[in-house]
Design an enzyme around this catalytic site. Sequence first.
Site, PDB file in Angstrom:
ATOM      1  N   GLY A  14      -7.593   8.637   0.389  1.00  8.93           N
ATOM      2  CA  GLY A  14      -7.734   9.305   1.686  1.00  8.93           C
ATOM      3  C   GLY A  14      -8.353  10.679   1.638  1.00  8.93           C
ATOM      4  O   GLY A  14      -8.796  11.161   0.581  1.00  8.93           O
ATOM      5  N   GLU A  18      -4.309   1.737  -6.995  1.00 11.97           N
ATOM      6  CA  GLU A  18      -4.692   2.766  -6.035  1.00 11.97           C
ATOM      7  C   GLU A  18      -3.879   4.030  -6.300  1.00 11.97           C
ATOM      8  O   GLU A  18      -2.773   4.190  -5.747  1.00 11.97           O
ATOM      9  CB  GLU A  18      -4.424   2.265  -4.611  1.00 11.97           C
ATOM     10  CG  GLU A  18      -5.207   1.019  -4.254  1.00 11.97           C
ATOM     11  CD  GLU A  18      -5.662   1.058  -2.813  1.00 11.97           C
ATOM     12  OE1 GLU A  18      -6.859   0.919  -2.593  1.00 11.97           O
ATOM     13  OE2 GLU A  18      -4.835   1.259  -1.921  1.00 11.97           O
ATOM     14  N   HIS A  58       0.855  -1.199   0.000  1.00 11.21           N
ATOM     15  CA  HIS A  58       0.000   0.000   0.000  1.00 11.21           C
ATOM     16  C   HIS A  58       0.887   1.244   0.000  1.00 11.21           C
ATOM     17  O   HIS A  58       1.952   1.257   0.621  1.00 11.21           O
ATOM     18  CB  HIS A  58      -0.921  -0.006   1.227  1.00 11.21           C
ATOM     19  CG  HIS A  58      -1.982   1.055   1.160  1.00 11.21           C
ATOM     20  ND1 HIS A  58      -1.723   2.366   1.454  1.00 11.21           N
ATOM     21  CD2 HIS A  58      -3.282   0.995   0.799  1.00 11.21           C
ATOM     22  CE1 HIS A  58      -2.834   3.072   1.278  1.00 11.21           C
ATOM     23  NE2 HIS A  58      -3.801   2.261   0.887  1.00 11.21           N
ATOM     24  N   SER A 109     -10.732   6.634  -2.702  1.00 10.61           N
ATOM     25  CA  SER A 109     -11.950   7.454  -2.590  1.00 10.61           C
ATOM     26  C   SER A 109     -13.166   6.842  -3.284  1.00 10.61           C
ATOM     27  O   SER A 109     -13.990   7.549  -3.851  1.00 10.61           O
ATOM     28  CB  SER A 109     -11.701   8.879  -3.093  1.00 10.61           C
ATOM     29  OG  SER A 109     -10.809   9.556  -2.211  1.00 10.61           O
TER      30      SER A 109
HETATM   31  P1  PGA Z   1      -9.969   5.601   0.754  1.00 10.82           P
HETATM   32  O1  PGA Z   1      -8.755   4.600   0.986  1.00 10.82           O
HETATM   33  O2  PGA Z   1     -11.105   4.819   0.120  1.00 10.82           O
HETATM   34  O3  PGA Z   1     -10.324   6.104   2.108  1.00 10.82           O
HETATM   35  O4  PGA Z   1      -9.484   6.684  -0.165  1.00 10.82           O
HETATM   36  C1  PGA Z   1      -8.417   3.693  -0.022  1.00 10.82           C
HETATM   37  C2  PGA Z   1      -7.174   2.932   0.331  1.00 10.82           C
HETATM   38  O5  PGA Z   1      -6.208   3.494   0.864  1.00 10.82           O
HETATM   39  O6  PGA Z   1      -7.125   1.719   0.050  1.00 10.82           O
END
Ligand code: PGA
Length: 268
Positions: free
Chosen positions: A175, A169, A97, A212
Amino acid sequence: MSTFWIGTGWKMNKTVAETRRYIADLKARLPDDAGADYALFIIPPFTALAAAREAIGMAPVLLGAQNMHWADAGAYTGEISAVMLKEFDIDLVELGHSERREHFGETDATINLKVKAALRHGFRPLLCVGDSAEERAAGASGAAVVRQVKLAFAGLTKSEISRCLVAYEPIWAIGEGGVPASPEEARPVHVALHVALKELGAPSVPVLYGGSVNLDNAAALAGEQAIDGLFVGRAAWSADGFAALISRVMAARKAATSTPAKAMPAIG
Ligand code: PGA
């Protein structure tokens, strides 16, 4: 219909008590047919894995860990090994990640070691890859994530790669303050990842989208042919939110498959 993946990673959130409550609530809200055609998963923190495994029981929800070390044991203070995770009967392990890469110095080389260790212990690695805002601005998103995938899977056999999941991602999408990728923007990157996986001899590896994802954009993203699943953070940190998102995606996919394809216009 091929299996569609929908999962949530909790990051550094939720105690054991909160985990028990979340899973009980989720089980009460899961659509009856959620097990068929869908692979659902949750990825709690290490400390909640035992409680999560017990609370899941027979529900059709896979369990994952957020990270692991590549060695089975050793002088690595603060780390958790695959041997330890085995005791919690986890199905998946999230690796690479962007928060791990950014804050904890993970590199493509260490992620490669972790992918190999995860496979050795029978876990399904969920490899996360992402492009930075700079790479996006330079039109280099596809190249950046394909590179990460190739390095993470270096030295693996085709059948080993075939046991993995990949999550695209975008770093700029994740985030608070992140801007979700539109389906049009995600599409070429997913296509590039599928092409690379095919070249690696593992065309069946699902490529999930994360960053998101929310109730408003989930159905459109899930409607993309090159998107095989959604990996969700904030929007799924309440059981209500996760269940609503699952229902939304299921309804959209059901509607799409029951609508007859539009007739092709006659040429000429
Ligand atoms: P988020 O996080 O949906 O809150 O943007 C996604 C992730 O980090 O896998």
